[in-house]
Design a protein around this motif. Structure first.
Motif, PDB file in Angstrom:
ATOM      1  N   SER A   6       0.828  -1.202   0.000  1.00  0.00           N
ATOM      2  CA  SER A   6       0.000   0.000   0.000  1.00  0.00           C
ATOM      3  C   SER A   6       0.867   1.257   0.000  1.00  0.00           C
ATOM      4  O   SER A   6       0.583   2.220  -0.710  1.00  0.00           O
ATOM      5  CB  SER A   6      -0.921  -0.012   1.216  1.00  0.00           C
ATOM      6  OG  SER A   6      -1.705   1.141   1.247  1.00  0.00           O
ATOM      7  N   TYR A  10       1.135   4.016  -3.017  1.00  0.00           N
ATOM      8  CA  TYR A  10       0.790   5.417  -2.781  1.00  0.00           C
ATOM      9  C   TYR A  10       1.909   6.374  -3.174  1.00  0.00           C
ATOM     10  O   TYR A  10       1.635   7.519  -3.530  1.00  0.00           O
ATOM     11  CB  TYR A  10       0.423   5.635  -1.311  1.00  0.00           C
ATOM     12  CG  TYR A  10       0.018   7.050  -1.019  1.00  0.00           C
ATOM     13  CD1 TYR A  10      -1.172   7.558  -1.512  1.00  0.00           C
ATOM     14  CD2 TYR A  10       0.835   7.894  -0.290  1.00  0.00           C
ATOM     15  CE1 TYR A  10      -1.554   8.863  -1.271  1.00  0.00           C
ATOM     16  CE2 TYR A  10       0.465   9.213  -0.036  1.00  0.00           C
ATOM     17  CZ  TYR A  10      -0.728   9.686  -0.531  1.00  0.00           C
ATOM     18  OH  TYR A  10      -1.092  10.976  -0.291  1.00  0.00           O
ATOM     19  N   ARG A  75      -5.031  14.118   1.623  1.00  0.00           N
ATOM     20  CA  ARG A  75      -6.116  13.345   2.235  1.00  0.00           C
ATOM     21  C   ARG A  75      -6.936  12.631   1.172  1.00  0.00           C
ATOM     22  O   ARG A  75      -7.300  11.465   1.319  1.00  0.00           O
ATOM     23  CB  ARG A  75      -7.002  14.276   3.062  1.00  0.00           C
ATOM     24  CG  ARG A  75      -8.107  13.593   3.802  1.00  0.00           C
ATOM     25  CD  ARG A  75      -7.548  12.702   4.877  1.00  0.00           C
ATOM     26  NE  ARG A  75      -8.633  12.066   5.592  1.00  0.00           N
ATOM     27  CZ  ARG A  75      -8.507  11.571   6.796  1.00  0.00           C
ATOM     28  NH1 ARG A  75      -7.367  11.637   7.426  1.00  0.00           N
ATOM     29  NH2 ARG A  75      -9.523  11.004   7.382  1.00  0.00           N
ATOM     30  N   ALA A  78      -4.904   9.655  -0.156  1.00  0.00           N
ATOM     31  CA  ALA A  78      -4.877   8.538   0.793  1.00  0.00           C
ATOM     32  C   ALA A  78      -6.216   7.807   0.822  1.00  0.00           C
ATOM     33  O   ALA A  78      -6.276   6.575   0.893  1.00  0.00           O
ATOM     34  CB  ALA A  78      -4.510   9.048   2.185  1.00  0.00           C
ATOM     35  N   THR A  79      -7.292   8.566   0.745  1.00  0.00           N
ATOM     36  CA  THR A  79      -8.623   7.956   0.719  1.00  0.00           C
ATOM     37  C   THR A  79      -8.800   7.107  -0.540  1.00  0.00           C
ATOM     38  O   THR A  79      -9.348   6.004  -0.480  1.00  0.00           O
ATOM     39  CB  THR A  79      -9.708   9.053   0.782  1.00  0.00           C
ATOM     40  OG1 THR A  79      -9.522   9.812   1.970  1.00  0.00           O
ATOM     41  CG2 THR A  79     -11.099   8.468   0.778  1.00  0.00           C
ATOM     42  N   ARG A  82      -6.872   3.890  -0.179  1.00  0.00           N
ATOM     43  CA  ARG A  82      -7.576   2.970   0.722  1.00  0.00           C
ATOM     44  C   ARG A  82      -8.734   2.276   0.006  1.00  0.00           C
ATOM     45  O   ARG A  82      -8.966   1.082   0.205  1.00  0.00           O
ATOM     46  CB  ARG A  82      -8.092   3.697   1.943  1.00  0.00           C
ATOM     47  CG  ARG A  82      -8.750   2.745   2.922  1.00  0.00           C
ATOM     48  CD  ARG A  82      -9.210   3.469   4.139  1.00  0.00           C
ATOM     49  NE  ARG A  82      -9.299   2.524   5.235  1.00  0.00           N
ATOM     50  CZ  ARG A  82      -9.536   2.871   6.463  1.00  0.00           C
ATOM     51  NH1 ARG A  82      -9.684   4.142   6.773  1.00  0.00           N
ATOM     52  NH2 ARG A  82      -9.620   1.970   7.404  1.00  0.00           N
ATOM     53  N   GLN A  87      -6.107  -0.632   2.365  1.00  0.00           N
ATOM     54  CA  GLN A  87      -5.147  -0.256   3.395  1.00  0.00           C
ATOM     55  C   GLN A  87      -4.945   1.242   3.366  1.00  0.00           C
ATOM     56  O   GLN A  87      -4.850   1.846   2.299  1.00  0.00           O
ATOM     57  CB  GLN A  87      -3.786  -0.929   3.166  1.00  0.00           C
ATOM     58  CG  GLN A  87      -3.799  -2.415   3.257  1.00  0.00           C
ATOM     59  CD  GLN A  87      -3.751  -2.869   4.703  1.00  0.00           C
ATOM     60  OE1 GLN A  87      -3.245  -2.168   5.561  1.00  0.00           O
ATOM     61  NE2 GLN A  87      -4.296  -4.042   4.959  1.00  0.00           N
ATOM     62  N   TRP A  88      -4.847   1.858   4.542  1.00  0.00           N
ATOM     63  CA  TRP A  88      -4.533   3.271   4.622  1.00  0.00           C
ATOM     64  C   TRP A  88      -3.030   3.437   4.487  1.00  0.00           C
ATOM     65  O   TRP A  88      -2.262   2.815   5.218  1.00  0.00           O
ATOM     66  CB  TRP A  88      -5.002   3.826   5.962  1.00  0.00           C
ATOM     67  CG  TRP A  88      -4.909   5.321   6.027  1.00  0.00           C
ATOM     68  CD1 TRP A  88      -3.896   6.033   6.578  1.00  0.00           C
ATOM     69  CD2 TRP A  88      -5.840   6.250   5.525  1.00  0.00           C
ATOM     70  NE1 TRP A  88      -4.148   7.378   6.438  1.00  0.00           N
ATOM     71  CE2 TRP A  88      -5.344   7.545   5.795  1.00  0.00           C
ATOM     72  CE3 TRP A  88      -7.055   6.149   4.859  1.00  0.00           C
ATOM     73  CZ2 TRP A  88      -6.002   8.699   5.433  1.00  0.00           C
ATOM     74  CZ3 TRP A  88      -7.717   7.296   4.499  1.00  0.00           C
ATOM     75  CH2 TRP A  88      -7.191   8.565   4.797  1.00  0.00           C
ATOM     76  N   ASP A  90       0.447   4.754   5.231  1.00  0.00           N
ATOM     77  CA  ASP A  90       1.060   5.467   6.358  1.00  0.00           C
ATOM     78  C   ASP A  90       2.266   6.244   5.915  1.00  0.00           C
ATOM     79  O   ASP A  90       2.969   5.936   5.053  1.00  0.00           O
ATOM     80  CB  ASP A  90       1.483   4.506   7.459  1.00  0.00           C
ATOM     81  CG  ASP A  90       0.269   3.904   8.147  1.00  0.00           C
ATOM     82  OD1 ASP A  90      -0.733   4.609   8.304  1.00  0.00           O
ATOM     83  OD2 ASP A  90       0.339   2.724   8.532  1.00  0.00           O
TER      84      ASP A  90
END
Length: 90
Positions: A6, A10, A75, A78-79, A82, A87-88, A90
């Motif tokens: 994840s 990202y 934000r 990240a959303t 997810r 998975q968020w 980090d």
């Protein structure tokens, strides 16, 4: 999907979103400064014909806009990650 995957997924998204956020924030700042500053250009800190107040105010407004746009774009990114990975990042 693991948290490591994840994070890796990202990273390129975050880079692209960061570039887009910078461009968006710059355009937004120019519009805000035109509405508040009178002339089209924000003052350069080394411009001897501009006062301290104008220069510091321009920097404060610019920083606030860049910070808010960057936070909103991060934000949203990240959303989105997810939603795609479960998975968020980090």
């Amino acid at each position: 999907m693991s948290n490591t995957v994840s994070k890796i997924a990202y990273r390129p998204v975050g880079i692209v979103l960061g570039i887009a956020a910078g461009a968006l924030a710059g355009a937004l700042f120019k519009q805000v400064w035109k509405m508040t500053g009178g002339d089209g250009e924000a003052p350069d800190p080394t411009d001897e014909h501009r006062g301290w107040g104008e220069i510091v105010a321009a920097a404060a407004v610019q920083g606030a806009i860049f910070g808010a746009v960057r936070a909103a774009v991060d934000r949203a990114g990240a959303t989105g990650v997810r939603r795609l990975t479960g998975q968020w990042p980090d």
